[in-house]
Design an enzyme around this catalytic site. Structure first.
Site, short mmCIF file in Angstrom:
data_model
loop_
_atom_site.label_atom_id
_atom_site.label_comp_id
_atom_site.label_asym_id
_atom_site.label_seq_id
_atom_site.Cartn_x
_atom_site.Cartn_y
_atom_site.Cartn_z
N ARG A 52 0.82 -1.22 0.00
CA ARG A 52 0.00 0.00 0.00
C ARG A 52 0.84 1.26 0.00
O ARG A 52 0.44 2.27 -0.58
CB ARG A 52 -0.94 -0.01 1.21
N GLY A 81 -8.87 -7.67 -1.29
CA GLY A 81 -7.60 -7.91 -0.63
C GLY A 81 -7.02 -9.29 -0.89
O GLY A 81 -5.88 -9.43 -1.35
P1 ADP Z 1 -11.46 -10.55 -1.19
O1 ADP Z 1 -10.57 -10.06 -0.08
O2 ADP Z 1 -10.69 -10.99 -2.40
O3 ADP Z 1 -12.56 -9.61 -1.51
P2 ADP Z 1 -13.00 -12.09 0.69
O4 ADP Z 1 -12.46 -11.21 1.76
O5 ADP Z 1 -14.46 -12.05 0.43
O6 ADP Z 1 -12.19 -11.88 -0.68
O7 ADP Z 1 -12.69 -13.60 1.02
C1 ADP Z 1 -11.38 -14.10 1.07
C2 ADP Z 1 -11.37 -15.37 1.85
O8 ADP Z 1 -12.33 -16.27 1.34
C3 ADP Z 1 -10.07 -16.12 1.77
O9 ADP Z 1 -9.38 -15.95 2.97
C4 ADP Z 1 -10.47 -17.57 1.54
O10 ADP Z 1 -9.85 -18.46 2.44
C5 ADP Z 1 -11.95 -17.54 1.79
N1 ADP Z 1 -12.71 -18.57 1.05
C6 ADP Z 1 -12.72 -18.78 -0.28
N2 ADP Z 1 -13.49 -19.83 -0.58
C7 ADP Z 1 -13.99 -20.31 0.58
C8 ADP Z 1 -14.84 -21.38 0.93
N3 ADP Z 1 -15.34 -22.20 0.01
N4 ADP Z 1 -15.13 -21.56 2.24
C9 ADP Z 1 -14.61 -20.75 3.18
N5 ADP Z 1 -13.80 -19.71 2.92
C10 ADP Z 1 -13.49 -19.49 1.62
MG MG Z 2 -10.93 -9.88 1.99
#
Ligand code: ADP
Ligand code: MG
Length: 389
Positions: free
Chosen positions: A34, A348
């Site tokens: 960042r 993130g």
């Molecule tokens: P981003 O930060 O890309 O927007 P999120 O914060 O919504 O994404 O989610 C990220 C998390 O989602 C990761 O830490 C991952 O471990 C979790 N994740 C992905 N698929 C699953 C699943 N099927 N069950 C539980 N957790 C999941």
């Molecule tokens: Mg996230």
């Protein structure tokens, strides 16, 4: 919205709201992504002869002074990256800090202490905003990741400046994400991850604009439930299932393509690598969790993405922190890296996965703002951007 490039900076005190909300470990910055993202703006300010005053929040101190959330380590890292000293002020408002700001010479950099040590920051308090704004002659916001919050340093304070503009990072985010508000079609949106609230609302908004929706990660469980199928012990926010149903119905009515995983990699828990196995969408066992999308799903997603001219990706396909549940996310990162479409990734963890796969440069745009990019893509106006206009 003006750009920092349009502002007269020479000899003036530039109050720069940055997003230095970085992870710390043992009193050091453990990931400087960042800080690096906002370096072009700071360098531009320095080269323009501005007296640069940087401000940011860090973590959630909730209006209290918390030594472990001090920005002091960020000043050390900032100085290292800039290759020149960055002074540190142990507060972000008040007469002493005003004096420090006044004494800056052109090209000098001062970093203020965590804005959220004052409750007025998150409350968007006008009196706090006045004290903060008193530090600068000109205001620039480069904190795209905080632009969706109506907090004093991005909203009320910005309103107090006659001369203000967007930093190079914020400007780039707005330019690149705006392309997705009027995308070249077919437009595909791939959504996954675990932060269901918020994400599913963005998905609903995007379903109006997108031609192809691909759902994976923990988000997919909600759509599986909406079809009346079991999800075992998988991640589920039960109250979001009706929204998934609504999105499915909408896409069907409008003739849009919406694809759920046809197979899942399941196990007893994310630590049960040895017990991982692949099952069909209707076959998630009662005692198991869906932790990744399967190989068939990846092949199906690849086929569906072929015609896409624009692709947005938000949210990992699985628990990519724990092998073997990282396969779907990695495969998708590599697939999009090879695509000729406009490819944008936000969120993130999704961005972290793309970096880990070593393909970040192959994307058209890697957004630094998680919640902010989602809100922007939903079509909402962001307080931090509104305040610059
Ligand atoms: P981003 O930060 O890309 O927007 P999120 O914060 O919504 O994404 O989610 C990220 C998390 O989602 C990761 O830490 C991952 O471990 C979790 N994740 C992905 N698929 C699953 C699943 N099927 N069950 C539980 N957790 C999941
Ligand atoms: Mg996230």
């Amino acid at each position: 919205m003006r750009s920092i490039r349009d502002l007269t900076l020479s000899g003036r005190k530039l109050l720069l709201r940055a997003d230095f909300n970085v992870p710390l470990e043992a009193g050091r910055v453990s990931d400087a992504t960042r800080i690096e993202a906002t370096l072009p703006t700071i360098r531009h300010a320095i080269e323009s002869g501005a007296r640069v005053i940087c401000a940011s929040h860090l973590g959630k101190p909730k209006g209290k002074r918390k030594p472990e959330l001090s920005l002091a380590p960020v000043a050390v890292e900032l100085a290292r990256l800039l290759g020149k000293p960055a002074r540190f002020a142990d507060d972000c408002v008040g007469p002493e800090i005003e004096k420090l700001a006044e004494r800056l010479t052109p090209g000098e950099v001062l970093l203020l202490e965590n804005l959220r040590f004052h409750a007025g920051e998150e409350a968007n308090d006008l009196e706090f905003a006045r004290r903060f704004a008193a530090l600068g002659d000109v205001y620039v916001n480069d904190a795209f990741g905080a632009a969706h919050r109506a907090h004093a340093s991005v909203a009320a304070a910005a309103g107090l400046f006659a001369e203000k503009g967007a930093g190079l990072l914020l400007e780039k985010e707005v330019r690149e994400l705006s392309r997705l508000l009027d995308p070249e079609h077919p437009f595909a949106a791939i959504f996954g991850g675990a932060k269901i609230s918020g994400k599913i609302d963005t998905l609903r908004a995007l379903s109006r604009r997108a031609d192809i929706l691909l759902i994976g990660g923990g988000l997919a469980n909600h759509f599986v439930r909406a079809l009346g199928l079991p999800v075992g012990r998988s991640l589920l926010e039960e109250d979001k299932v009706p929204l998934a149903r609504e999105i499915l119905d909408f896409c069907k009515r409008e003739g849009k393509i919406i694809a759920l995983p046809s197979d899942f990699v399941v196990a007893k828990s994310p630590d049960d690598a040895a017990g991982a196995k692949t099952v069909g969408i209707a076959k998630i066992p009662a005692d198991a969790m869906a932790l990744d999308v399967g190989q068939k799903t990846l092949e199906q997603f690849e086929r569906l993405l072929e015609p896409a001219k624009t692709i947005l990706w938000n949210g990992p396909m699985g628990v990519f922190e724990k092998p073997p549940f990282d396969r779907g996310t990695k495969a998708l990162a590599l697939l999009l890296a090879e695509s000729d479409a406009v490819t944008v990734v936000g969120g993130g963890e999704s961005v972290a996965a793309v970096r880990e796969a070593g393909v970040a440069e192959k994307f058209t745009h890697v957004s630094t703002g998680g919640g902010a990019s989602l809100e922007f893509l939903s079509g909402a106006s962001l307080p931090g951007i509104e305040a610059l206009s």
